[in-house]
Write a protein that holds these residues in place. Structure first.
Motif, PDB file in Angstrom:
ATOM      1  N   GLY A   1       0.786  -1.220   0.000  1.00 51.35           N
ATOM      2  CA  GLY A   1       0.000   0.000   0.000  1.00 51.35           C
ATOM      3  C   GLY A   1       0.816   1.268   0.000  1.00 51.35           C
ATOM      4  N   TYR A   2       2.148   1.152   0.139  1.00 53.93           N
ATOM      5  CA  TYR A   2       3.039   2.310   0.137  1.00 53.93           C
ATOM      6  C   TYR A   2       4.047   2.201  -1.008  1.00 53.93           C
ATOM      7  CZ  TYR A   2       1.878   3.439   5.093  1.00 53.93           C
ATOM      8  OH  TYR A   2       1.260   3.789   6.260  1.00 53.93           O
ATOM      9  N   GLY A   3       4.452   3.338  -1.533  1.00 51.71           N
ATOM     10  CA  GLY A   3       5.639   3.427  -2.364  1.00 51.71           C
ATOM     11  C   GLY A   3       5.674   2.569  -3.600  1.00 51.71           C
TER      12      GLY A   3
ATOM     13  N   TRP B   1      16.477  15.428  10.102  1.00 50.53           N
ATOM     14  CA  TRP B   1      15.426  14.519   9.652  1.00 50.53           C
ATOM     15  C   TRP B   1      14.359  15.237   8.838  1.00 50.53           C
ATOM     16  CZ3 TRP B   1      15.319   9.211  10.082  1.00 50.53           C
ATOM     17  CH2 TRP B   1      16.360   8.648  10.824  1.00 50.53           C
ATOM     18  N   GLY B   2      14.735  16.320   8.190  1.00 48.35           N
ATOM     19  CA  GLY B   2      13.787  17.018   7.344  1.00 48.35           C
ATOM     20  C   GLY B   2      13.227  16.141   6.238  1.00 48.35           C
ATOM     21  N   ALA B   3      14.052  15.234   5.721  1.00 42.86           N
ATOM     22  CA  ALA B   3      13.600  14.341   4.646  1.00 42.86           C
ATOM     23  C   ALA B   3      12.469  13.440   5.110  1.00 42.86           C
ATOM     24  CB  ALA B   3      14.769  13.497   4.136  1.00 42.86           C
ATOM     25  N   LEU B   4      12.450  13.110   6.406  1.00 40.58           N
ATOM     26  CA  LEU B   4      11.370  12.263   6.918  1.00 40.58           C
ATOM     27  C   LEU B   4      10.038  12.993   6.837  1.00 40.58           C
ATOM     28  CD1 LEU B   4      11.418  10.016  10.061  1.00 40.58           C
ATOM     29  CD2 LEU B   4       9.526  11.585   9.703  1.00 40.58           C
ATOM     30  N   GLY B   5      10.012  14.258   7.267  1.00 34.88           N
ATOM     31  CA  GLY B   5       8.776  15.025   7.211  1.00 34.88           C
ATOM     32  C   GLY B   5       8.276  15.185   5.792  1.00 34.88           C
ATOM     33  N   GLU B   6       9.184  15.458   4.865  1.00 30.71           N
ATOM     34  CA  GLU B   6       8.802  15.611   3.465  1.00 30.71           C
ATOM     35  C   GLU B   6       8.265  14.295   2.904  1.00 30.71           C
ATOM     36  OE1 GLU B   6      12.328  16.986   1.599  1.00 30.71           O
ATOM     37  OE2 GLU B   6      12.374  18.888   2.712  1.00 30.71           O
ATOM     38  N   ASP B   7       8.943  13.202   3.221  1.00 27.31           N
ATOM     39  CA  ASP B   7       8.522  11.900   2.721  1.00 27.31           C
ATOM     40  C   ASP B   7       7.171  11.502   3.307  1.00 27.31           C
ATOM     41  OD1 ASP B   7       9.494   9.319   1.254  1.00 27.31           O
ATOM     42  OD2 ASP B   7       8.795   8.606   3.201  1.00 27.31           O
ATOM     43  N   ALA B   8       6.983  11.734   4.589  1.00 28.56           N
ATOM     44  CA  ALA B   8       5.715  11.385   5.233  1.00 28.56           C
ATOM     45  C   ALA B   8       4.556  12.177   4.637  1.00 28.56           C
ATOM     46  CB  ALA B   8       5.801  11.618   6.733  1.00 28.56           C
ATOM     47  N   GLY B   9       4.786  13.458   4.366  1.00 30.87           N
ATOM     48  CA  GLY B   9       3.734  14.273   3.773  1.00 30.87           C
ATOM     49  C   GLY B   9       3.333  13.766   2.399  1.00 30.87           C
ATOM     50  N   ARG B  10       4.321  13.438   1.583  1.00 27.60           N
ATOM     51  CA  ARG B  10       4.020  12.912   0.243  1.00 27.60           C
ATOM     52  C   ARG B  10       3.333  11.559   0.326  1.00 27.60           C
ATOM     53  NH1 ARG B  10       9.357  14.810  -0.872  1.00 27.60           N
ATOM     54  NH2 ARG B  10      10.129  12.679  -0.606  1.00 27.60           N
ATOM     55  N   ALA B  11       3.817  10.709   1.233  1.00 29.90           N
ATOM     56  CA  ALA B  11       3.257   9.359   1.348  1.00 29.90           C
ATOM     57  C   ALA B  11       1.814   9.394   1.832  1.00 29.90           C
ATOM     58  CB  ALA B  11       4.115   8.518   2.294  1.00 29.90           C
ATOM     59  N   GLY B  12       1.522  10.296   2.775  1.00 30.68           N
ATOM     60  CA  GLY B  12       0.166  10.389   3.282  1.00 30.68           C
ATOM     61  C   GLY B  12      -0.831  10.786   2.199  1.00 30.68           C
ATOM     62  N   GLU B  13      -0.387  11.634   1.268  1.00 33.95           N
ATOM     63  CA  GLU B  13      -1.255  12.050   0.182  1.00 33.95           C
ATOM     64  C   GLU B  13      -1.344  10.994  -0.918  1.00 33.95           C
ATOM     65  OE1 GLU B  13      -0.052  15.809  -1.314  1.00 33.95           O
ATOM     66  OE2 GLU B  13      -0.354  16.864   0.593  1.00 33.95           O
ATOM     67  N   ALA B  14      -0.209  10.367  -1.237  1.00 35.39           N
ATOM     68  CA  ALA B  14      -0.172   9.426  -2.358  1.00 35.39           C
ATOM     69  C   ALA B  14      -0.729   8.053  -2.006  1.00 35.39           C
ATOM     70  CB  ALA B  14       1.268   9.289  -2.865  1.00 35.39           C
ATOM     71  N   TRP B  15      -0.519   7.615  -0.777  1.00 34.18           N
ATOM     72  CA  TRP B  15      -0.887   6.247  -0.396  1.00 34.18           C
ATOM     73  C   TRP B  15      -1.615   6.219   0.946  1.00 34.18           C
ATOM     74  CZ3 TRP B  15       4.542   7.115  -1.487  1.00 34.18           C
ATOM     75  CH2 TRP B  15       4.873   6.872  -2.828  1.00 34.18           C
ATOM     76  N   PRO B  16      -2.761   6.887   1.038  1.00 32.25           N
ATOM     77  CA  PRO B  16      -3.485   6.877   2.318  1.00 32.25           C
ATOM     78  C   PRO B  16      -3.912   5.476   2.735  1.00 32.25           C
ATOM     79  CG  PRO B  16      -4.887   7.733   0.561  1.00 32.25           C
ATOM     80  CD  PRO B  16      -3.498   7.651   0.003  1.00 32.25           C
ATOM     81  N   GLY B  17      -4.097   4.585   1.773  1.00 32.10           N
ATOM     82  CA  GLY B  17      -4.493   3.217   2.108  1.00 32.10           C
ATOM     83  C   GLY B  17      -3.438   2.490   2.906  1.00 32.10           C
ATOM     84  N   GLY B  18      -2.178   2.813   2.694  1.00 32.62           N
ATOM     85  CA  GLY B  18      -1.126   2.176   3.474  1.00 32.62           C
ATOM     86  C   GLY B  18      -1.247   2.503   4.949  1.00 32.62           C
ATOM     87  N   LEU B  19      -1.528   3.779   5.261  1.00 34.87           N
ATOM     88  CA  LEU B  19      -1.704   4.208   6.648  1.00 34.87           C
ATOM     89  C   LEU B  19      -2.932   3.556   7.261  1.00 34.87           C
ATOM     90  CD1 LEU B  19      -0.985   5.953   9.071  1.00 34.87           C
ATOM     91  CD2 LEU B  19      -2.177   7.857   7.970  1.00 34.87           C
TER      92      LEU B  19
END
Length: 281
Positions: free
Chosen positions: A63-65, A187-205
């Motif tokens: 469900g992610y990536g 860890w700025g990359a984590l925040g950016e990645d989490a934001g993109r992932a939450g929008e692109a793959w909400p089903g994974g969450l």
């Protein structure tokens, strides 16, 4: 250079795995990402692994990536997917690190494949949800969470958790000032990645949360490998109580409590945690 692999699972699903290759013959550290994340290797993870001569591998859960979604998946099911991928990549021995929602999956991999996993670190990882037995401390599991709405809705199943996701807004009080400082820094990359992932793959969450409040499919008593439970005392996402529950259930667990850390600032412990793991790899 990190390589992205698209691997076929036995049931026909696709699993995306990221692998920095490391030096030839290097022992592997398997990174289990939080919820939500793309599964890509984040720079602080890759850099800390490389500095210790470790090959870094990370799989995107279903469900992610780009990995095929599998509603109703269990924690053990996701760990089994990654174990198959590690076999395909020729990894015969590794250590596992799980951050936040990755913690249960790192522990499940160790329980399923004691031949593969030599040691585990969890960073702010949740404990198994209490069973339905009389006297189980359900409210204690939720206590201290700034926003437990997603996990509570997950108790009603995938549809209810998905409905909650449609209107959910992040509660800023979940993160401490130290957490926000980490997003502004290493860890700025984590925040950016989490934001993109939450929008692109909400089903994974959605599927992660449902898996967390259902039986994991493995028992912590079956984790024979040494486990370091790293926990922030100021964590408002996965509170300190979860570390105590993990420690009580693990045969070879030890606790590293960082009293002032929140849910993200505890990740500052990763390099030292890898130092703890390195002799086991």
């Amino acid at each position: 250079m990190t390589r992205r692999h698209e691997l076929d699972l036995p049931d026909g699903r696709r699993l995306v795995v990221h692998d920095d290759g490391g030096r030839p013959g290097a022992p592997a550290v398997v990174w289990h990402h939080g919820s939500p994340q793309s599964g890509a290797l984040l720079p602080p993870v890759a850099e800390a692994a490389a500095a210790r001569g470790l090959r870094a591998v990370s799989g995107a859960r279903a469900g992610y990536g780009g990995s095929t979604r599998r509603p109703g998946r269990t924690v053990a099911g996701s760990a089994a997917d990654l174990a198959h991928a590690l076999d395909e990549l020729g990894v015969t021995r590794c250590v596992a690190v799980g951050a936040s929602g990755g913690g249960p999956h790192a522990l499940a991999l160790a329980a399923l494949r004691p031949d593969l996993v030599a040691g585990v670190v969890t960073l702010a990882g949740p404990a198994p949800f209490p069973g339905a037995d009389a006297g189980s401390d359900v409210e204690g599991w939720f206590a201290g969470m700034a926003d437990d709405g997603g996990l509570r809705s997950a108790l009603e199943g995938t549809a209810a958790r998905a409905a909650h996701q449609e209107t959910a807004e992040f509660d800023e009080s979940s993160f401490t000032p130290a957490d926000h400082a980490m997003f502004a820094g290493p860890w700025g990359a984590l925040g950016e990645d989490a934001g993109r992932a939450g929008e692109a793959w909400p089903g994974g969450l959605v599927d992660d949360d449902v898996a967390f409040v259902r039986p994991w499919g493995v028992e912590l008593a079956d984790v024979a490998a040494p486990v370091l439970v790293v926990q922030g005392g100021a964590d408002r996402v996965v509170p300190r109580r979860h570390a105590d529950l993990l420690l009580d259930a693990l045969p070879a667990g030890e606790l590293w409590l960082r009293p002032r850390d929140g849910h993200i600032s505890v990740l500052d412990a990763l390099p030292v945690a890898l130092d703890w793991l390195r002799p086991l790899a």
